[in-house]
Write a protein that holds these residues in place. Structure first.
Motif, PDB file in Angstrom:
ATOM      1  N   GLN A   1      29.767  29.171 -11.818  1.00  0.00           N
ATOM      2  CA  GLN A   1      29.041  30.137 -12.630  1.00  0.00           C
ATOM      3  C   GLN A   1      28.502  31.274 -11.766  1.00  0.00           C
ATOM      4  O   GLN A   1      27.923  31.020 -10.708  1.00  0.00           O
TER       5      GLN A   1
ATOM      6  N   SER B   1      27.202  36.658 -15.713  1.00  0.00           N
ATOM      7  CA  SER B   1      27.107  36.121 -17.072  1.00  0.00           C
ATOM      8  C   SER B   1      28.389  35.417 -17.468  1.00  0.00           C
ATOM      9  O   SER B   1      28.676  35.255 -18.654  1.00  0.00           O
ATOM     10  N   GLY B   2      29.176  35.001 -16.477  1.00  0.00           N
ATOM     11  CA  GLY B   2      30.452  34.365 -16.782  1.00  0.00           C
ATOM     12  C   GLY B   2      30.754  33.191 -15.885  1.00  0.00           C
ATOM     13  O   GLY B   2      29.927  32.769 -15.067  1.00  0.00           O
ATOM     14  N   THR B   3      31.954  32.683 -16.048  1.00  0.00           N
ATOM     15  CA  THR B   3      32.417  31.521 -15.295  1.00  0.00           C
ATOM     16  C   THR B   3      33.639  31.899 -14.476  1.00  0.00           C
ATOM     17  O   THR B   3      34.592  32.467 -15.009  1.00  0.00           O
TER      18      THR B   3
ATOM     19  N   ARG C   1      38.050  40.113 -15.932  1.00  0.00           N
ATOM     20  CA  ARG C   1      37.191  39.369 -16.851  1.00  0.00           C
ATOM     21  C   ARG C   1      37.805  39.352 -18.233  1.00  0.00           C
ATOM     22  O   ARG C   1      38.202  40.384 -18.765  1.00  0.00           O
TER      23      ARG C   1
ATOM     24  N   ASP D   1      34.095  35.411 -21.242  1.00  0.00           N
ATOM     25  CA  ASP D   1      33.126  35.008 -20.220  1.00  0.00           C
ATOM     26  C   ASP D   1      33.800  34.339 -19.031  1.00  0.00           C
ATOM     27  O   ASP D   1      33.184  33.577 -18.299  1.00  0.00           O
ATOM     28  N   SER D   2      35.082  34.629 -18.831  1.00  0.00           N
ATOM     29  CA  SER D   2      35.862  33.993 -17.767  1.00  0.00           C
ATOM     30  C   SER D   2      36.296  35.028 -16.736  1.00  0.00           C
ATOM     31  O   SER D   2      36.837  36.080 -17.092  1.00  0.00           O
ATOM     32  N   TRP D   3      36.062  34.708 -15.441  1.00  0.00           N
ATOM     33  CA  TRP D   3      36.413  35.606 -14.352  1.00  0.00           C
ATOM     34  C   TRP D   3      37.619  35.083 -13.582  1.00  0.00           C
ATOM     35  O   TRP D   3      37.758  33.890 -13.364  1.00  0.00           O
TER      36      TRP D   3
END
Length: 247
Positions: A192, A195-197, A152, A155-157
């Protein structure tokens, strides 16, 4: 180091050198690399000395991996130290007992990917943590699936799949059910969850597996996952070959 062994289950000396004795980035790079981190000669030497002292103090235990490398896990003494700090830890003796060569290589690569993310300043869920439900997807997973490693950044996975060999029929069907769910829910090349994208799913595999997956994605109408860049392949950074010793 005890915390690291708790998070990963077990580590080789080279892993400890890369993770514990290598400077971590203060902030994640814009485009983090999947390449494994190689500790310096001095880092390897410090790892060897520290592990030896901790073994002598009965904080860690050592075992021989299927490829001949020495792996280290928490001993009862190490778990007591972590428990005194409020960390729920358990001995790693079962984690290093009777590991098959195939699973051992899979875990080695997963650990290296996780270490690469940590050193680059990312938040990481290790394979060990994920297998115990200690990640954003919990026990249920995301759309019924768990990754091997999760990175992570903000907010990006980045979801990482390490696939050493062919899937069995059931697992392959489950994989494509999951890919269909991603494809259906993705908007603008992103999915989504938590809590991330989810920006990217990376398959670390050999060329034969990549070719099969590409072919089946096309046949099942899922090529858009490749076209949008949500799904990518990496087959050059890691080797799936198990070291074989002469008799």
């Amino acid at each position: 180091m005890l915390r690291a062994l708790h998070r990963f289950g077990w580590l080789r000396t080279r892993d400890v050198a890369a993770l514990v004795f290598t400077r971590w980035a203060s902030r994640p790079a814009a485009h983090p690399s999947l390449a494994p981190v190689v500790g310096s000669t001095s880092a390897l030497r410090m790892a060897q000395r520290t592990l030896r002292r901790m073994r002598d103090s009965r904080l860690v235990l050592a075992a021989l991996g299927p490829d001949g490398s020495t792996v280290y896990a928490l001993a009862e003494g190490g778990t007591r130290v972590l428990q005194s700090m409020g960390i729920v830890a358990a001995s790693g003796k079962d984690a290093v007992r009777g590991v098959s060569p195939g699973h051992f290589r899979h875990r080695c690569i997963s650990n290296e990917v996780a270490i690469a993310g940590i050193v680059q300043g990312l938040r990481v869920s290790t394979e060990r943590e994920i297998s115990r439900g200690l990640w954003v997807g919990g026990d249920a997973g995301v759309a019924g699936k768990r990754p091997d490693v999760l990175w992570r950044s903000a907010d990006s996975w980045t979801w990482v799949e390490v696939q050493r060999s062919r899937y069995n029929v059931r697992d392959y069907a489950q994989l494509f059910a999951w890919l269909r769910a991603l494809n259906a829910a993705a908007t603008g090349g992103a999915f989504q969850f938590g809590s991330g994208t989810l920006r990217q799913v990376v398959f670390i595999c050999n060329s034969a597996m990549e070719a099969k997956l590409r072919r089946d994605l096309a046949e099942k109408g899922l090529s858009s996952l490749l076209d949008t860049g949500l799904l990518v392949f990496e087959r050059s950074l890691y080797s799936f070959e198990t070291i074989r010793f002469a008799p």
